[in-house]
Structure formats: structure tokens, C-alpha cells
Design a protein around this motif. Structure first.
Motif, short mmCIF file in Angstrom:
data_model
loop_
_atom_site.label_atom_id
_atom_site.label_comp_id
_atom_site.label_asym_id
_atom_site.label_seq_id
_atom_site.Cartn_x
_atom_site.Cartn_y
_atom_site.Cartn_z
N GLU A 43 0.81 -1.22 0.00
CA GLU A 43 0.00 0.00 0.00
C GLU A 43 0.84 1.27 0.00
O GLU A 43 0.39 2.31 -0.47
CB GLU A 43 -0.94 0.01 1.22
N ARG A 44 2.06 1.18 0.53
CA ARG A 44 2.94 2.36 0.56
C ARG A 44 4.17 2.06 -0.29
O ARG A 44 4.95 1.16 0.00
CB ARG A 44 3.34 2.69 2.01
N VAL A 45 4.33 2.84 -1.38
CA VAL A 45 5.35 2.58 -2.38
C VAL A 45 6.19 3.82 -2.63
O VAL A 45 5.65 4.94 -2.68
CB VAL A 45 4.72 2.11 -3.71
N VAL A 46 7.50 3.63 -2.81
CA VAL A 46 8.40 4.72 -3.16
C VAL A 46 9.07 4.39 -4.49
O VAL A 46 9.68 3.33 -4.64
CB VAL A 46 9.48 4.94 -2.08
N CYS A 117 11.31 0.97 -5.32
CA CYS A 117 11.87 0.59 -6.62
C CYS A 117 12.65 1.76 -7.21
O CYS A 117 12.41 2.92 -6.87
CB CYS A 117 10.77 0.13 -7.58
N SER A 118 13.57 1.44 -8.10
CA SER A 118 14.39 2.46 -8.75
C SER A 118 14.77 2.00 -10.15
O SER A 118 15.38 0.93 -10.31
CB SER A 118 15.65 2.75 -7.94
N ASP A 119 14.40 2.79 -11.15
CA ASP A 119 14.79 2.51 -12.54
C ASP A 119 15.85 3.51 -12.99
O ASP A 119 16.07 3.71 -14.17
CB ASP A 119 13.56 2.58 -13.45
N GLY A 120 16.49 4.15 -12.02
CA GLY A 120 17.47 5.19 -12.34
C GLY A 120 18.76 4.62 -12.90
O GLY A 120 19.16 3.49 -12.60
N ALA A 121 19.42 5.43 -13.74
CA ALA A 121 20.71 5.05 -14.31
C ALA A 121 21.44 6.33 -14.70
O ALA A 121 20.81 7.33 -15.05
CB ALA A 121 20.53 4.16 -15.53
N LYS A 155 9.96 -5.20 -0.07
CA LYS A 155 10.56 -5.55 -1.35
C LYS A 155 11.34 -4.35 -1.92
O LYS A 155 10.95 -3.20 -1.72
CB LYS A 155 9.46 -5.95 -2.35
N PHE A 156 12.41 -4.66 -2.65
CA PHE A 156 13.25 -3.64 -3.26
C PHE A 156 13.65 -4.11 -4.65
O PHE A 156 14.11 -5.24 -4.83
CB PHE A 156 14.49 -3.39 -2.40
N VAL A 157 13.47 -3.24 -5.65
CA VAL A 157 13.83 -3.56 -7.03
C VAL A 157 14.63 -2.39 -7.60
O VAL A 157 14.23 -1.24 -7.45
CB VAL A 157 12.58 -3.81 -7.90
N ALA A 158 15.73 -2.69 -8.26
CA ALA A 158 16.56 -1.62 -8.83
C ALA A 158 17.25 -2.12 -10.10
O ALA A 158 17.53 -3.31 -10.25
CB ALA A 158 17.60 -1.14 -7.83
N VAL A 198 16.03 -8.04 -7.96
CA VAL A 198 14.77 -8.16 -7.22
C VAL A 198 15.10 -8.71 -5.84
O VAL A 198 15.59 -9.84 -5.72
CB VAL A 198 13.78 -9.08 -7.96
N CYS A 199 14.86 -7.89 -4.82
CA CYS A 199 15.19 -8.27 -3.45
C CYS A 199 13.90 -8.42 -2.65
O CYS A 199 13.13 -7.47 -2.53
CB CYS A 199 16.08 -7.20 -2.81
#
Length: 302
Positions: A43-46, A117-121, A155-158, A198-199
Motif C-alpha cells: 500500500e505504501r510505495v516509493v 523501486c528504482s529505474d534510475g541510471a 521488497k526492493f527492485v533496482a 529483485v530483493c
């Protein structure tokens, strides 16, 4: 998304415009979710390094429209300005600044995040070793904020660039998460070193309290956590129960389109050109173009 001839033949680019996504990268997150069910029980996403906002679009549609989670809260953070998205709180700030962490917590009412999550580069230089190092530092910067705000079990995705030293990053993440998986969505070009880490199952380090502070390096931030590079290099024999080899998993339907292929447009007379879903908000070259139109651009080199 640009309008080069290759983009026009890239089906993911065309599908993104047709479906209203701001960038083709939206399909990467969708395919990761198909494989790992990332959007369940959150429910809470960054969304870090969010601009232009395609991943925030995905999160908004999945949580508010498909799952009808009216109490869900999504925060998007980026140094660059981003056009607002319905249901998403946008923060233009540095992800390493303590004030940014506090702003996110204020939106969440002091509650921790379920998913980061982070799609930064970085802007790639073509020097692979340098690009991989800078990307690893960006991931660690995102991980700093993540450890301060993610709930246990979160969960953490980058995005990562897979290189010869990627095992060190896998090892560091394995100390903090129960599962660490390297995933390659089908919409990510096979010719690219890009993949996504994917963590799952965040497990805070016992006795370590992460705290964001100005002018503190990532090495200093993680000092005392037992995952830092210096500590890993000092003790060559890592405990058996703390070691993990990251699996490599391909995501997406095997029958889906090939992201490396280009496709001819057979019926050119029936093709309708679509405008970009979202124009750049403040491109760095905007002022230069304005001066050029006015005939005031200075072509002399200093």
C-alpha cells in the motif's frame, strides 16, 4: 521517447505510446510483476529516480485501478521535474538528503514503505567499467534510503549493469534480504548489460540503525552493518548462512515481441503518427534551442 527510425520499428516503443505509457520501460516493471507478484500486499510505495514517470504510472494503475486500493500511497522522487500523475505524490529532491526521507515519511504518516523501486541510471559513457561503478553507487544510494524506510519483509527492485564485479553487490544485498534475484525482462534489450535486481524479504541488520546524514559516503553509511566492502574484503571467508548466489531469471512471455528486433511497417498509408505521451518538462537543451531560433546562439568555441 524519441522519434528515431529505430524507435518507430521497436514494438515496445509503439505499444507504450498506444497504451499511454510515458516510456517503454513501463513494460519492464509489468513483466517483473508478472514473474514475482511485486504488487500484492503493498500500500505504501516509493519510486526513486522516477522521471519521466512510467513506473509511477504502472504503480498508480495497478494499485488504484486494478486492485482498488483507495488507501494506497505512492511517492515519486527525482531531481528532475515530473508532470504529476493522478494519485502519486511527486517530490523533486535528492534521494540521499535526510529531508527527502522525512518528506516521504510525512506522506506515509510515519509508517514504513512496503515496496521501494528504482529505474534510475547515469548517463552512460561507453566505458563499461566506469558505467558499472557509477550505477552500483546509485544503487547503494537508493539502498541507503531504502534501509531507512522499508518495513521488515518489504521488497526492493533496482536497475543494475551486470559486469565482472556485480557479485560484490549481490553479496552485500544478500545480507539485507532473504532472496536476491537478477531478472531480465523481455522488454529489456538483450544486447544491453541492463538487468534488475529483485530483493524480497527485507531483514534489518541486528544492532544496526541506518541513519541518513549529509556528506556521508555510502561506505560510511553502511559501516557497522557488516555488509560494507571494506569488511567483506577484510574477512575473505564469509559465514555459510549469510552467503547467497543470485539466480538469473528471464521475465516475460516467451512468445512476446523481441526487444532487440525491429519490425517493418507494412501499411505505411494507414499509420497514424502519435505525439509523445509526455513532453519533456525542462530539457537541458531548451534554452539553447530558444537562442538558436532567435539567432542569438553563439557558435564560437571558448
Amino acid at each position: 521517447m524519441g522519434k528515431s527510425s529505430k524507435d518507430k520499428r521497436d514494438l515496445y516503443y509503439r505499444k507504450a505510446k498506444e497504451q499511454g505509457w510515458r516510456a517503454r520501460s513501463a513494460f519492464k516493471l509489468l513483466q517483473l510483476n508478472e514473474r514475482f507478484d511485486l504488487f500484492s500486499d503493498i500500500e505504501r510505495v516509493v519510486d526513486l529516480c522516477a522521471a519521466p514517470g512510467s513506473w509511477s504510472q504502472v504503480l498508480s494503475r495497478e494499485l488504484f485501478q486494478k486492485q482498488d486500493k483507495k488507501n494506497a500511497k505512492i511517492v515519486s522522487v527525482d531531481l528532475q521535474p515530473m508532470v504529476p500523475i493522478e494519485g502519486v505524490t511527486t517530490i523533486q529532491a535528492d534521494i540521499t538528503h535526510p529531508k527527502t526521507l522525512q518528506e516521504i515519511l510525512n506522506v506515509f504518516g510515519g509508517e514504513p514503505a512496503d515496496f521501494v523501486c528504482s529505474d534510475g541510471a547515469p548517463d552512460v559513457t561507453g566505458l563499461h567499467d566506469l558505467d558499472e561503478y557509477i550505477q552500483a553507487q546509485l544503487i547503494l544510494a537508493a539502498l541507503q534510503l531504502t534501509t531507512c524506510i522499508l518495513k521488515p519483509g518489504g521488497k526492493f527492485v533496482a536497475k543494475v549493469f551486470r559486469g565482472r564485479d556485480i557479485d560484490l553487490l549481490y553479496a552485500q544485498l544478500s545480507y539485507l534480504f532473504e532472496q536476491v534475484i537478477c531478472a531480465k525482462p523481455r522488454s529489456s534489450r538483450g544486447t544491453s548489460l541492463e538487468a534488475f535486481i529483485v530483493c524480497l524479504g527485507y531483514k534489518p541488520r541486528a544492532g544496526w540503525q541506518p541513519k541518513l546524514e549529509l556528506n556521508k559516503s555510502t561506505e560510511e553509511f553502511f559501516r557497522g552493518s557488516g555488509i560494507g566492502k571494506a569488511e567483506n574484503m577484510q574477512y575473505l571467508e564469509l559465514p555459510e548462512d549469510e552467503r547467497l548466489i543470485a539466480k538469473f531469471i528471464a521475465c516475460g512471455d516467451i512468445n512476446d515481441v523481441d526487444s532487440d528486433a525491429t519490425y517493418t511497417l507494412d501499411t505505411l498509408d494507414k499509420i497514424q503518427s502519435l505525439n509523445p505521451v509526455q513532453l519533456p518538462t525542462a530539457p537541458p537543451y531548451k534554452r539553447a534551442l530558444e537562442l538558436k531560433r532567435l539567432g542569438q546562439a553563439n557558435s564560437k568555441r571558448v
